[in-house]
Write an enzyme that holds these catalytic residues in place. Structure first.
Site, short mmCIF file in Angstrom:
data_model
loop_
_atom_site.label_atom_id
_atom_site.label_comp_id
_atom_site.label_asym_id
_atom_site.label_seq_id
_atom_site.Cartn_x
_atom_site.Cartn_y
_atom_site.Cartn_z
N LYS A 96 37.84 41.29 34.88
CA LYS A 96 37.39 42.52 35.43
C LYS A 96 36.68 43.20 34.36
O LYS A 96 37.46 43.93 33.34
CB LYS A 96 38.51 43.21 36.34
N ASN A 206 45.11 50.31 43.06
CA ASN A 206 46.27 50.56 42.31
C ASN A 206 47.01 51.87 42.23
O ASN A 206 48.01 51.83 43.02
CB ASN A 206 45.88 50.35 40.55
#
Lengths: 257, 65
Positions: A96, A206
């Protein structure tokens, strides 16, 4: 199934592992979310420290795919080296890619992002770029070798939800065949359902889960919302109209006057 | 010899990167290392010679979003 490079997954939720109240709550959130992909990071280890090892074991025991990130990197050089170090530890070509350009908004440095993506793709990495909803940047990322795009819908950790639905719509329309993951800015399950209804392939979360009062319950709520949004997209939602349309047929209605 | 380890200057008696990790009690298959901005694979540490004021980064997995 959602295919991300060479791996196919059922779950369309990618879950970050940071900011949970405890490792046990993180593990429970992962289980209840039914995610198959979690994001992780790398940081300096202190001499004799074992914290990294404990976390590594926890993640390994979860039995999910690992997507390492380059969070906190502000230059191409930093991001590329961090990606290489992550590959050495996690033994995956997935990365990522974050190249942060602004301290306050955490907006990506899109010029550095494209450059780093080109270097990493050329080195065998399978890059998941954290980007903006800018179409030109997205084109450049695809040219650089990215096969997945991850536009934010609002600043990282802001919980604002989609602040520019028009841009998200254009982005989806311009890249109909590229897996698109909304990364950053989601705050509530309804936000996730919203972007899934718009045809996005997955959502990366998240803070919205980790920062909830009950992270494990919220993880499950997001999983349900994402599945609902996906199903709604496949069912083709009704488009908004300017005027009222009666839902009950008027033909055969009694006339009393 | 003096090295810059994770941003801090330290004196350690170590000829190779593997020596240095051992001397500082770093162990585990989860560590990633770089010297002077270049990755050093775990398999290369034993044969990787260090020089004075080398910049050494030792990273390990942590939570991330």
């Amino acid at each position: 199934m959602l295919k991300l490079y060479d791996i196919a997954v059922q779950s369309r939720l990618l879950l970050g592992t940071a900011r949970y109240p405890s490792p046990a709550i993180l593990a429970e959130a992962v289980r209840r979310s039914k995610t198959e992909i979690v994001t992780v990071s790398l940081r300096r280890e202190t001499a004799g420290g074992r914290s990294g090892g404990a976390f590594f074991d926890l993640i390994r025991d979860l039995g999910v795919h690992v997507l390492p990130n380059t969070a906190g990197c502000h230059s191409v050089q930093e991001a590329v080296l961090t990606a290489k170090m992550a590959r050495d530890v996690f033994r995956t070509n997935w990365i990522k890619l974050e190249v942060i350009g602004h301290h306050d908004t955490l907006q990506p440095d899109v010029f550095g992002l494209v450059e780093a993506a080109r270097i990493l793709a050329g080195d065998g990495f399978q890059v998941f770029p954290y980007t903006t909803d800018d179409l030109v940047v997205a084109e450049k990322l695809l040219e650089a070798g990215c096969r997945v795009l991850m536009p934010s819908c609002a600043p990282i950790g802001s919980a604002m939800g989609p602040v520019n639905p028009t841009a998200l719509k254009s982005f989806r329309a311009h890249f109909p065949d590229v897996p698109l993951i909304v990364d950053a800015g989601i705050g509530r399950p309804s936000h996730a359902a919203d972007v899934m209804e718009r045809g996005y392939d997955a959502v990366l979360l998240n803070t919205a889960v980790a920062g909830a009062g009950d992270p494990a319950a919220m993880a499950e709520a997001f999983a349900l919302a994402i599945a609902a949004g996906r199903l709604a997209h496949q069912a083709v939602p009704l488009q908004p109209r300017d005027m009222a349309v009666p839902s009950t047929p008027v033909i055969g209605k009694a006339v009393f006057a | 010899m003096t090295f810059i380890i994770n941003g801090e200057e330290q004196d350690v008696a170590a000829a190779t990167l593997a020596d240095l990790l051992l001397a500082l009690d770093y162990e585990g298959d989860w560590l990633a290392t770089a010297v002077n901005g270049e990755l050093v694979h775990r398999e290369e540490r034993a044969a990787f010679p260090l020089g004075a004021r080398d910049r050494i980064e030792i990273l390990s997995p942590m939570q991330g979003g």
